[in-house]
Design a protein around this motif. Structure first.
Motif, PDB file in Angstrom:
ATOM      1  N   THR A  28      33.969  32.791  43.788  1.00  0.00           N
ATOM      2  CA  THR A  28      33.215  33.612  44.378  1.00  0.00           C
ATOM      3  C   THR A  28      32.688  32.940  45.922  1.00  0.00           C
ATOM      4  O   THR A  28      32.350  33.734  46.879  1.00  0.00           O
ATOM      5  N   GLN A  29      33.160  31.823  46.200  1.00  0.00           N
ATOM      6  CA  GLN A  29      33.270  30.924  47.471  1.00  0.00           C
ATOM      7  C   GLN A  29      34.890  30.467  47.386  1.00  0.00           C
ATOM      8  O   GLN A  29      35.251  29.881  46.498  1.00  0.00           O
ATOM      9  N   TYR A  30      35.474  30.518  48.486  1.00  0.00           N
ATOM     10  CA  TYR A  30      36.769  30.071  48.826  1.00  0.00           C
ATOM     11  C   TYR A  30      36.511  28.570  49.361  1.00  0.00           C
ATOM     12  O   TYR A  30      37.555  27.969  49.076  1.00  0.00           O
TER      13      TYR A  30
ATOM     14  N   SER B  28      26.588  25.006  50.622  1.00  0.00           N
ATOM     15  CA  SER B  28      26.056  24.549  49.404  1.00  0.00           C
ATOM     16  C   SER B  28      27.359  23.349  49.103  1.00  0.00           C
ATOM     17  O   SER B  28      28.482  23.347  49.533  1.00  0.00           O
TER      18      SER B  28
ATOM     19  N   ASP C  91      31.815  31.169  54.890  1.00  0.00           N
ATOM     20  CA  ASP C  91      33.152  30.733  54.143  1.00  0.00           C
ATOM     21  C   ASP C  91      34.281  31.087  54.695  1.00  0.00           C
ATOM     22  O   ASP C  91      34.352  31.684  55.694  1.00  0.00           O
TER      23      ASP C  91
ATOM     24  N   ARG D  90      20.370  34.725  35.787  1.00  0.00           N
ATOM     25  CA  ARG D  90      19.839  34.190  37.106  1.00  0.00           C
ATOM     26  C   ARG D  90      18.390  34.022  36.973  1.00  0.00           C
ATOM     27  O   ARG D  90      17.730  32.867  37.372  1.00  0.00           O
TER      28      ARG D  90
ATOM     29  N   ILE E 273      23.201  30.556  44.473  1.00  0.00           N
ATOM     30  CA  ILE E 273      24.557  29.965  45.270  1.00  0.00           C
ATOM     31  C   ILE E 273      24.563  28.418  44.812  1.00  0.00           C
ATOM     32  O   ILE E 273      25.404  27.907  44.426  1.00  0.00           O
TER      33      ILE E 273
ATOM     34  N   TYR F 201      27.963  35.641  49.331  1.00  0.00           N
ATOM     35  CA  TYR F 201      28.847  34.502  48.578  1.00  0.00           C
ATOM     36  C   TYR F 201      30.018  34.319  49.388  1.00  0.00           C
ATOM     37  O   TYR F 201      30.381  33.210  50.031  1.00  0.00           O
ATOM     38  N   ASN F 202      31.120  35.356  49.671  1.00  0.00           N
ATOM     39  CA  ASN F 202      32.267  35.128  50.325  1.00  0.00           C
ATOM     40  C   ASN F 202      32.248  35.630  51.563  1.00  0.00           C
ATOM     41  O   ASN F 202      33.351  35.618  51.880  1.00  0.00           O
ATOM     42  N   ASN F 203      31.395  35.931  52.219  1.00  0.00           N
ATOM     43  CA  ASN F 203      31.341  36.622  53.698  1.00  0.00           C
ATOM     44  C   ASN F 203      32.336  37.777  53.792  1.00  0.00           C
ATOM     45  O   ASN F 203      32.363  38.151  55.003  1.00  0.00           O
ATOM     46  N   GLU F 204      32.477  38.432  52.748  1.00  0.00           N
ATOM     47  CA  GLU F 204      33.231  39.610  52.811  1.00  0.00           C
ATOM     48  C   GLU F 204      32.148  40.733  53.527  1.00  0.00           C
ATOM     49  O   GLU F 204      30.966  40.877  53.028  1.00  0.00           O
TER      50      GLU F 204
ATOM     51  N   ASP G 266      28.807  42.374  39.402  1.00  0.00           N
ATOM     52  CA  ASP G 266      28.986  41.161  39.683  1.00  0.00           C
ATOM     53  C   ASP G 266      27.676  40.822  40.547  1.00  0.00           C
ATOM     54  O   ASP G 266      27.195  39.592  40.770  1.00  0.00           O
TER      55      ASP G 266
ATOM     56  N   ARG H 226      24.819  37.917  40.679  1.00  0.00           N
ATOM     57  CA  ARG H 226      24.935  36.793  41.599  1.00  0.00           C
ATOM     58  C   ARG H 226      23.666  37.063  42.631  1.00  0.00           C
ATOM     59  O   ARG H 226      23.413  36.092  43.467  1.00  0.00           O
ATOM     60  N   ARG H 227      22.925  38.149  42.562  1.00  0.00           N
ATOM     61  CA  ARG H 227      21.697  38.269  43.452  1.00  0.00           C
ATOM     62  C   ARG H 227      22.429  38.140  44.925  1.00  0.00           C
ATOM     63  O   ARG H 227      21.656  37.801  45.827  1.00  0.00           O
TER      64      ARG H 227
END
Lengths: 555, 319
Positions: free
Chosen positions: A63-65, A150, A210, A432, B38, B87-90, B277, B281-282
């Motif tokens: 989810t994060q690279y 983070s 990211d 969550r 996160i 999350y991944n900036n996409e 998803d 992940r909110r």
């Protein structure tokens, strides 16, 4: 027979034939792409072979690279194939620390500083030279992350270094505020990876964001990112300028994201993937079924990864502000029954430092009240405490997230606490929302699990003694907390193993006396891979690296 | 017809506005702070400080007042700047578009299977009413409807891997990248979905066909010596299809949002999986974007069905 019924039959026959032909044509087309893999036993040949693409099943995508932020333990293998650390885990003996980018390292006399000599001619995947400046920048980034980033599981390095400097292009010196047992283990964690300064510095200086997975995932690991389709595939190709000569053996690694467990197992069965993820693990029956049906085409190994199953009491509010009620519950919980029912008999009772038997051997731990197998005495004592406190028929609420085996655990808890006269209301929460409730102290008691980020007790700093964690349980308000936090500091500076072990035992005693926490069980993990994959060893630690630079394919 | 189309199009705007407000509000009511999600990691096990949380909230723009966040999202929707994943900036729009193509293809395949299968089963049932063929076709449909798709999907995977020792190729290839691989990957989940959905089409077709077959004009057509195939396909079926079109249209909309289970089981990176998803992940911008897209598709499908209705039955557009 009338003409109408003949015509009806004709229409029906035509319809039926058309439908059948359509289905057959579609089935043929659907089965035409890709032929079934060859089956049979792979001949044993232990000398590494070059070539081939390893196919790996992953349960979910990153989810994060950015390695700084990523926290998914099961994905560390993907990142470690791309980025290398300064030091890391020995790929053959996972309990040992091995050099990666560092060729050698040494402590100063009082163990407050260490210097790392880099290997010569190191290169990033984009061909630029990897120097001490990159290492310094990476370490400083972990020490003080850019605003808004983070810190993931590399948090053990956060604020851990007093200074980091490049002595020359090949040498890095790290100074610590005090001697530390755990710092080296922290640095060897699969979550502390070295990043190219020329890529990340511009990102850090603006508003932090990211990395772009296809352009900015530049590392120095054995494989380079060729292509990525989110939630589907990672295609990695061999890095020819990798620092270990002749490695990796593979031409590439393709990682498929397969969220469904049945689909993953089916993919291993049909040879579409060579290896399954270790988290989530196979169940014992799935592992048995694979072994039984595939025989020597597959290898299945059982081991224990250090996941700590535990529960937390909110000692700031009734009813668990009373230590006797907590004690009664702890005595009544039958960890062995949980292992039998949930883990099909394959598991161990959770132990705060299971991976460090020098602190407290497992055999000793499972003699403790509440944790021992024979529940007769424990249940009698628990009933006595309940009676004494006037809690018969008391309704307590157990909060849990609807993930992993938490619901099963919760159901068993209801039965077990009924035996001592308590009523349990289950509060099932979406993941969550459940985390939020637990963090905010909106619970009476509930489940939280944790993992070791590296093979040293220091890995549990955040779990047991960090001032910022478990605040909602009220742990920090207890008189025991202050002592435990002080002892925790001491153990990190005590290099005599026996003395360090003794200090850590005191910490456990203090936690148990404060009674905010209870440990449950740890189920067996099953690693499964096809036998043509050679050179693979199971990780002793969920977060230890899988760089895939030591494995090869026999076929 | 033109006025009818304009009238229907104008109803679009308030519907979409209502939709955006509903999505935005519901996501903010649901417990679970994205910044905390996160920071606390996949299993919620990592620790963080309040300062970390505040800094991340500021970076993600979550510290702005809610009306400001809503208006800025709304403005972005119009200019196709749907924001970026927390999350991944996409880019949200580009991601949804990619995922939509997959889900659309899967939904279309499933829809074709459901419709063809359903109509055939319906016709057989109607022509051979109360015979073995009728009972068999009804049981076939009802079993499909009663079987949950997650179970059907799992059975398909187990059947293919254990009996045929074959599975659809892993990963995903778009049709233009590799047509055979693409069809091999999508056929099985589409078959499962199509089988599940064929029941309503089949039953509706059967009921309508039975009704139409009893009409005077059908009797006239038979009496004047037309072949049965011509009577069934040209006269009866066309008139029986009106409610079937409605059901099919709505099903296509449902399918676009309902492919999630099959996408999960067959490892397809479609829109359903993206939605689940991002909710877990909110990931607010992504979740908002996906739900809005699905809403948009639903509204559009309803519009198309209404327009087809208007075309098939001229009385409707003059009401």
């Amino acid at each position: 027979m009338s003409g109408t019924s003949l015509r009806k039959r004709h229409v029906l026959r035509r319809l039926g034939t058309t439908l059948l032909l359509g289905v057959v044509a579609a089935l043929l087309a659907a089965c035409s792409a890709g032929a079934p893999p060859p089956s049979g036993t792979t001949p044993v040949d232990e000398s590494p072979k070059r070539g081939g693409t390893l196919k790996v099943a992953l349960p979910y995508d990153l989810t994060q690279y950015d390695p700084l932020s990523g926290s998914a333990a099961t994905l560390v293998q993907l990142k470690n194939a791309v980025w290398a650390g300064l030091i890391g885990t020995d790929q053959q003996d996972r309990s040992k620390i091995a050099n990666q980018l560092a060729a050698s390292w040494e402590f100063n006399s009082d163990k407050t500083a260490m210097s790392f000599k880099l290997r010569p001619n190191l290169q990033w995947h984009d061909g630029k030279p990897l120097t001490a400046d990159d290492v310094v920048y990476s370490l400083l980034r972990y020490n003080a992350p850019p605003k808004g980033a983070s810190t993931g599981r590399g948090a053990c390095a956060r604020g851990a270094m007093k200074s980091v400097r490049a002595v020359d292009a090949q040498t890095v010196e790290i100074t610590l505020p005090a001697p530390s047992n755990s710092f080296l283990a922290c640095l060897s964690s699969g979550f502390i990876m070295m990043m190219p300064k020329h890529i990340v510095e511009p990102i850090d200086q603006g508003t932090y964001r990211d990395l772009d997975p296809e352009r900015e995932m530049i590392g120095s690991g054995p494989f380079k990112v060729k292509a990525h389709t989110t939630d589907s595939t990672w295609e990695l190709v061999r890095n020819d300028s990798y620092f270990l000569e002749g490695r990796p053996y593979l031409d590439g690694v393709t990682e498929y994201i397969m969220p469904d467990a049945t689909a993953r197992i089916a993919a291993l069965r049909t040879g579409q993937v060579h290896i399954l993820p270790t988290f989530p693990s196979l169940t014992p029956s799935e592992a048995d079924d694979l072994k039984r049906s595939l025989g020597d085409q597959v290898r299945v190994e059982e081991y224990y990864s250090p996941g700590i199953g535990r529960h937390t009491y909110n000692i700031l509010r009734p009813p668990f502000n009373d230590p006797k009620l907590r004690q009664a519950v702890e005595l009544a919980i039958d960890r062995w029954e949980m292992i039998d029912v949930i883990g099909q008999g394959k598991g161990k009772v959770s132990h705060p430092f299971d991976y460090q038997p020098w602190i407290m051997p497992y055999e000793e731990w499972i003699q403790k009240p509440g944790y021992r197998k024979d529940k007769t005495q424990d249940l009698a004592e628990a009933r006595r405490l309940i009676k004494e406190g006037g809690w018969e028929g008391l309704n307590v609420t157990f909060t849990y997230r609807t993930v992993a085996d938490y619901p099963d655990r919760a159901q068993l808890l209801v039965d077990q606490l009924t035996k001592i006269g308590l009523k349990v209301t289950l509060r099932a929460m979406e993941s969550r929302a459940g985390s939020d409730a637990m963090n905010k102290g909106d619970y009476e008691f509930g489940t939280v699990d944790s993992n070791e980020a590296f093979g040293d007790p220091g890995a549990f700093t955040s779990v047991y003694v960090a001032p910022s964690n478990n605040v909602s349980s009220g742990w920090q308000t207890t008189p025991e907390y202050k002592q435990a936090a002080e002892l925790w500091k001491q153990q990190d500076q005590e290099f005599d193993l026996n003395k360090r072990g003794a200090i850590l035992r005191q910490v456990v005693d203090l936690m148990m006396r404060a009674g905010w926490i209870g440990w449950n069980y740890r189920l067996a993990t099953f690693a499964a891979w096809r036998s043509e994959l050679r050179g693979y060893t199971t990780p002793n630690n969920q977060n230890s690296q899988d760089m895939w630079d030591q494995v090869w394919l026999a076929q | 017809m033109g006025e009818y189309i304009v009238r229907r199009l104008l109803l679009f705007i308030p519907t979409l506005l209502g939709l955006t407000l509903l999505i935005f509000v519901i996501l903010r009511i649901v417990p679970g702070d994205p910044a905390a999600a996160i920071l606390s990691g996949v299993s919620g096990e990592l620790s963080y400080t309040q300062a970390d949380l505040d800094a991340l909230r500021a970076r993600l723009g979550l510290d702005r007042p809610l009306p400001v966040q809503y208006v800025s999202w709304l403005a972005g929707l119009v200019t196709l700047d749907w924001g970026r994943s927390l999350y991944n900036n996409e880019e949200v729009f580009a991601t949804i578009l990619k995922r939509f193509l997959l889900s659309m293809e899967l939904a279309l395949l499933a829809w074709i299977i459901a419709t063809v299968l359903g109509i055939c089963v319906g016709i057989v049932g109607a022509i051979r009413q109360n015979t073995l063929a009728d009972y068999a076709s009804r049981i076939f449909s009802i079993v499909g409807l009663a079987t949950p798709t997650f179970w059907l999907g799992t059975l398909l995977i187990l059947f293919l891997s254990r009996v045929v020792n074959w599975l659809p190729p892993p990963g995903f290839k778009y049709f233009w990248e590799s047509p055979t691989e693409n069809l091999a990957q999508l056929f099985w989940p589409a078959l499962g979905l199509g089988y599940f959905l064929n029941a309503s089409v089949g039953r509706m077709t059967r009921t309508q066909m039975l009704e139409v077959m009893r009409q005077d004009y059908i009797r006239t057509a038979v009496a004047k010596g037309l072949r049965e195939r011509a009577v069934v396909t040209r006269h009866a079926l066309k008139n029986a299809l009106l409610p079937v079109v409605t059901i099919s249209g709505i099903q296509l909309g449902h399918l676009l949002a309902g492919t999630v289970v099959m996408e999960q089981i067959f490892s397809l990176p479609g829109m359903g999986r993206l939605l689940i998803d991002s909710i877990n992940r909110r990931d607010f911008p992504m979740t908002q974007g996906v739900i809005f897209s699905i809403g948009l598709i639903f509204v559009t499908m309803n519009l198309i069905v209404d327009l087809i209705y208007g075309w098939l039955d001229p009385r409707i557009r003059y009401r």
